[in-house]
Write an enzyme that holds these catalytic residues in place. Structure first.
Site, short mmCIF file in Angstrom:
data_model
loop_
_atom_site.label_atom_id
_atom_site.label_comp_id
_atom_site.label_asym_id
_atom_site.label_seq_id
_atom_site.Cartn_x
_atom_site.Cartn_y
_atom_site.Cartn_z
N ARG A 19 -16.84 -19.23 -19.35
CA ARG A 19 -15.88 -18.30 -18.75
C ARG A 19 -16.63 -17.08 -18.19
NH1 ARG A 19 -14.50 -13.02 -18.85
NH2 ARG A 19 -14.85 -13.01 -21.11
N ASP A 20 -17.13 -16.22 -19.05
CA ASP A 20 -17.78 -14.98 -18.59
C ASP A 20 -19.05 -15.30 -17.81
OD1 ASP A 20 -18.30 -12.31 -18.20
OD2 ASP A 20 -18.36 -11.77 -20.30
N HIS A 215 -18.82 -8.08 -28.31
CA HIS A 215 -19.14 -8.71 -27.01
C HIS A 215 -20.04 -7.73 -26.26
CE1 HIS A 215 -17.85 -10.90 -23.18
NE2 HIS A 215 -18.32 -9.77 -22.69
N HIS A 217 -23.28 -6.98 -23.32
CA HIS A 217 -24.09 -7.41 -22.18
C HIS A 217 -25.48 -6.78 -22.33
CE1 HIS A 217 -21.14 -9.42 -19.44
NE2 HIS A 217 -20.36 -9.00 -20.42
N CYS A 248 -19.17 -9.11 -15.00
CA CYS A 248 -17.81 -8.95 -14.50
C CYS A 248 -17.85 -8.69 -13.00
CB CYS A 248 -17.14 -7.78 -15.22
SG CYS A 248 -15.52 -7.35 -14.57
N ASN A 257 -24.35 -11.46 -20.07
CA ASN A 257 -24.02 -11.31 -21.48
C ASN A 257 -25.30 -11.42 -22.30
OD1 ASN A 257 -20.81 -11.89 -22.00
ND2 ASN A 257 -21.55 -12.87 -20.14
#
Lengths: 315, 315
Positions: A19-20, A215, A217, A248, A257
């Protein structure tokens, strides 16, 4: 629930690469490649895989095949499938598939909320209430956990560092709505270990019944240091993306990430049980450059594990 | 001396880029460029700069101009100049120049000692005794501090992880020789934060009178996490190389040192005083790719500082 103790002996990893990791990739990754990748990941001992996002295909073209991906993957005992859901419409699409968790998202800062979701934090919270009503009314409600990710918890690329009081205030609002899983997101890698440790200690002390996830980065190189600081505060759940993919699309300066295999490697080297078979994970990681068509930031794939030995040179 | 407390409010940085950073570079960096670089670095608030190594020009061709560099740089109040010295011959050459410190080097592991220095640890210790006698007999002895760097303190690329007991045993031997500055080197980035914290706590508790420095490489991405762990144990002195340059030519798999500006950035973001003007340091860091002729790993130069703000996008 027992109070979490600092420096947990066991942690669990939520792989967000599909996803990310993919949302910022320019080249569309074919659906069957995504499915093959997630199937390979689900055999490595990861606790959870964020398989896709039920977002607008126009906003994130690479994830336009969300339902096909979720319906196409092989389900494996012990591996939860979670999906990001940005709005009410996405919830309906997600619940039509066999997902274990939906992951809502809002921003801690007004400007990032407007840039990423076209919603202020207040508007997001109001929509979360409507979404929770919809989930609770759904026939599959008993089988679906609702998590909420709080973007820009630590800092916003438009507004700067987010004060801890503001983060705590929004987390309190999420808890009041009945949400019992909250992800603290350092969306553009602005957080530092002191800030992470302080907030994690505060939320664990105040809401011991909530499952908090970190979460981060690695934008400024502090990804692993921030994960270490959160673990010292008692955090046991970590988002990470294989290879260090990600970013993002609506947050300038965003980069990858924290890298899953580098994170697993660090904790396993420290004797912390991640549940992950690191060798198997590294094998999947070596396939990434071909999948996405470019080199990725992960370092352990290149350097080998901490105990790698070389032959002595012959002079 | 007061007992050091964990999480010190002030740390100091020893810039090793001109030595550890350049020794692995294939292209010779012209002497005048090295001097200009060190002069720029000495205006940023770094406590110490390891300017070169008085080693064999055949072994490390890029540092064949050691004396010219040390004699050519501008000396600045408050910035100590240290030089690496691998043997007795190097000591004479170093002491002929105006250096504040000489940094001896030996390995914790036999095979790395043989590969890097052609000496076992026992042979190195015997030579250190002879070197210390030479230094003490020198007219400049009062003005020169002797530090010893212990390579492969945490792990050896040929032998694997080095047990803590072995590191402690060798450190005890160095202390017995009268050495009061010791650098714990993770030469090929094999250490993890738990291992670093445990050893640093042990040495600070046992030898509070010794100035310990942590020297880590970012080979497996754990450089900043290891520095954080050492700081939590009370370490106040850190080696780092601008841009994350570096690596040992005689240690397979070696890659760059922890990046100075990324390290300073992390600690400054945490409110720890590094003594360094981060903006000035970042400005010097931007000149590195031209100096060495290739991109370097440092991330803050690319991402900007933690509080960097972007303009909101216009939809």
């Amino acid at each position: 629930m027992l109070k979490q103790l600092p420096c947990p002996e066991r942690i669990e990893i939520n792989e967000v690469g599909p996803r990310d990791g993919l949302q910022i990739e320019k080249r569309f990754v074919p659906t069957e490649d995504k499915i093959r990748w997630i199937d390979a990941l689900s055999q490595t001992g990861l606790a959870r895989i964020e398989a896709t996002s039920f977002t607008s295909p126009k906003a994130i073209p690479n994830l336009r095949d969300a339902a096909e991906v979720v319906n196409g993957i092989q389900r494996r005992e012990g591996v939860e499938i979670t999906v990001l859901v940005p709005n009410l419409k996405g919830v309906e699409r997600a619940l039509a598939c066999d997902v274990d968790e939906i992951n809502l998202v809002m921003s801690a800062s007004e400007s990032h909320g407007l840039a990423n979701l076209r919603m202020t934090p207040e508007q997001s919270l109001a929509q979360f209430a409507a979404i929770l009503d919809a989930v609770r009314a759904h026939p599959r409600a008993q089988n679906v956990f609702v998590n909420a990710s709080l973007s820009t918890t630590f800092g916003c690329p438009f507004e700067g560092i987010v004060p801890q009081a503001r983060a705590l205030d929004l987390i309190a609002r999420l808890v009041e709505l009945g949400i019992t899983g909250i992800t603290l997101c350092d969306t553009t890698g602005m957080a530092n270990p002191a800030q992470v440790k302080a907030l994690c200690e505060a939320v664990i002390a105040r809401w011991p019944e909530v499952a908090f996830t970190l979460h981060v980065h690695n934008t400024r190189g502090m990804g692993l240091a921030n994960a270490l600081a959160a673990w010292q505060a008692g955090i046991t759940r970590f988002d990470a993306a294989l290879g260090g993919l990600g970013g993002c699309p609506f947050a300038p300066g965003a980069t990858g990430n924290v890298c899953t295999e580098d994170l697993v490697h660090m904790f396993e080297a420290m004797g912390v049980d991640t549940g992950v078979d690191l060798d198997a994970l590294l094998e999947v990681a070596t396939t990434l450059p071909e999948l996405v068509g470019h080199d990725v930031p992960g370092q352990v794939v290149k350097a080998g594990k901490w105990d790698r030995r070389y032959a002595m040179p012959t002079h």
